[in-house]
Design a protein around this motif. Structure first.
Motif, PDB file in Angstrom:
ATOM      1  N   SER A  80      39.635  13.363  15.461  1.00  0.00           N
ATOM      2  CA  SER A  80      39.236  14.757  15.484  1.00  0.00           C
ATOM      3  C   SER A  80      37.721  14.846  15.450  1.00  0.00           C
ATOM      4  CB  SER A  80      39.823  15.504  14.286  1.00  0.00           C
ATOM      5  OG  SER A  80      39.343  16.820  14.266  1.00  0.00           O
ATOM      6  N   ILE A  81      37.185  15.570  16.404  1.00  0.00           N
ATOM      7  CA  ILE A  81      35.738  15.776  16.443  1.00  0.00           C
ATOM      8  C   ILE A  81      35.343  16.889  15.470  1.00  0.00           C
ATOM      9  CG2 ILE A  81      33.828  16.541  17.912  1.00  0.00           C
ATOM     10  CD1 ILE A  81      35.350  15.230  20.258  1.00  0.00           C
ATOM     11  N   SER A  82      36.227  17.879  15.301  1.00  0.00           N
ATOM     12  CA  SER A  82      35.871  19.046  14.501  1.00  0.00           C
ATOM     13  C   SER A  82      36.269  18.934  13.028  1.00  0.00           C
ATOM     14  CB  SER A  82      36.529  20.297  15.098  1.00  0.00           C
ATOM     15  OG  SER A  82      37.933  20.151  15.103  1.00  0.00           O
ATOM     16  N   GLU A  83      37.121  17.984  12.677  1.00  0.00           N
ATOM     17  CA  GLU A  83      37.593  17.858  11.299  1.00  0.00           C
ATOM     18  C   GLU A  83      37.256  16.481  10.734  1.00  0.00           C
ATOM     19  OE1 GLU A  83      39.202  20.103   9.337  1.00  0.00           O
ATOM     20  OE2 GLU A  83      39.132  21.632  10.899  1.00  0.00           O
ATOM     21  N   ASN A  88      46.966  -2.515   5.967  1.00  0.00           N
ATOM     22  CA  ASN A  88      47.788  -3.322   6.860  1.00  0.00           C
ATOM     23  C   ASN A  88      47.457  -3.101   8.332  1.00  0.00           C
ATOM     24  OD1 ASN A  88      49.858  -4.930   5.222  1.00  0.00           O
ATOM     25  ND2 ASN A  88      49.795  -2.940   4.224  1.00  0.00           N
ATOM     26  N   GLY A  89      46.336  -2.417   8.589  1.00  0.00           N
ATOM     27  CA  GLY A  89      45.811  -2.326   9.944  1.00  0.00           C
ATOM     28  C   GLY A  89      46.447  -1.293  10.854  1.00  0.00           C
ATOM     29  N   TYR A  90      47.113  -0.278  10.298  1.00  0.00           N
ATOM     30  CA  TYR A  90      47.720   0.758  11.122  1.00  0.00           C
ATOM     31  C   TYR A  90      46.796   1.948  11.354  1.00  0.00           C
ATOM     32  CZ  TYR A  90      52.116  -1.723  10.623  1.00  0.00           C
ATOM     33  OH  TYR A  90      53.093  -2.681  10.663  1.00  0.00           O
ATOM     34  N   ILE A  91      45.848   2.142  10.425  1.00  0.00           N
ATOM     35  CA  ILE A  91      44.912   3.260  10.514  1.00  0.00           C
ATOM     36  C   ILE A  91      43.501   2.749  10.261  1.00  0.00           C
ATOM     37  CG2 ILE A  91      44.216   5.473   9.491  1.00  0.00           C
ATOM     38  CD1 ILE A  91      47.099   5.854   8.575  1.00  0.00           C
ATOM     39  N   ASP A  92      42.550   3.202  11.099  1.00  0.00           N
ATOM     40  CA  ASP A  92      41.131   2.949  10.842  1.00  0.00           C
ATOM     41  C   ASP A  92      40.607   4.060   9.944  1.00  0.00           C
ATOM     42  OD1 ASP A  92      40.655   0.617  12.293  1.00  0.00           O
ATOM     43  OD2 ASP A  92      40.312   1.720  14.151  1.00  0.00           O
ATOM     44  N   GLN A 123      39.795   7.910  10.526  1.00  0.00           N
ATOM     45  CA  GLN A 123      39.143   7.808  11.822  1.00  0.00           C
ATOM     46  C   GLN A 123      40.136   7.914  12.977  1.00  0.00           C
ATOM     47  OE1 GLN A 123      35.617   7.435  11.738  1.00  0.00           O
ATOM     48  NE2 GLN A 123      36.140   7.894   9.631  1.00  0.00           N
ATOM     49  N   ASN A 124      41.103   6.981  13.028  1.00  0.00           N
ATOM     50  CA  ASN A 124      42.047   6.941  14.140  1.00  0.00           C
ATOM     51  C   ASN A 124      43.170   5.971  13.820  1.00  0.00           C
ATOM     52  OD1 ASN A 124      43.142   7.532  16.593  1.00  0.00           O
ATOM     53  ND2 ASN A 124      41.452   6.747  17.820  1.00  0.00           N
ATOM     54  N   LEU A 125      44.237   6.053  14.594  1.00  0.00           N
ATOM     55  CA  LEU A 125      45.275   5.019  14.535  1.00  0.00           C
ATOM     56  C   LEU A 125      44.773   3.780  15.253  1.00  0.00           C
ATOM     57  CD1 LEU A 125      48.554   6.961  15.423  1.00  0.00           C
ATOM     58  CD2 LEU A 125      47.987   5.908  13.252  1.00  0.00           C
ATOM     59  N   THR A 126      45.234   2.627  14.837  1.00  0.00           N
ATOM     60  CA  THR A 126      44.951   1.386  15.558  1.00  0.00           C
ATOM     61  C   THR A 126      46.056   1.171  16.596  1.00  0.00           C
ATOM     62  OG1 THR A 126      46.228   0.006  14.052  1.00  0.00           O
ATOM     63  CG2 THR A 126      43.902   0.393  13.487  1.00  0.00           C
TER      64      THR A 126
END
Length: 79
Positions: free
Chosen positions: A21-24, A51-55, A71-74
């Protein structure tokens, strides 16, 4: 704390729909999932990050509750 696979699934679906998300700027201690306490949500996010599923950036500091800036999902998180 007991692992709740239903909560894991809810978190991953939410991440796929909401990140990046750029805005949140989502922080785990501010997110709400129906029928789950904040400490349960933060702990399960912690498991997914470790465990490396989410950054995510670790913002825990001196808190006893795990806090991450999401940040994001891997690749594995999308799988």
């Amino acid at each position: 704390m007991k692992l709740d696979m239903d909560l894991i699934r809810e978190i991953l679906i939410w991440c796929e729909e909401s990140l990046p998300s750029i805005s949140e700027n989502y922080q785990t201690n501010e997110l709400k999932f129906k029928n789950y306490a904040s400490d349960q949500i933060c702990f399960h996010f912690h498991l997914l990050v470790e465990n490396g599923y989410i950054d995510a950036l670790d913002c825990t500091g001196g808190n006893k509750t795990y806090v991450y800036s999401l940040q994001n999902l891997t690749w594995d998180g999308y799988d």
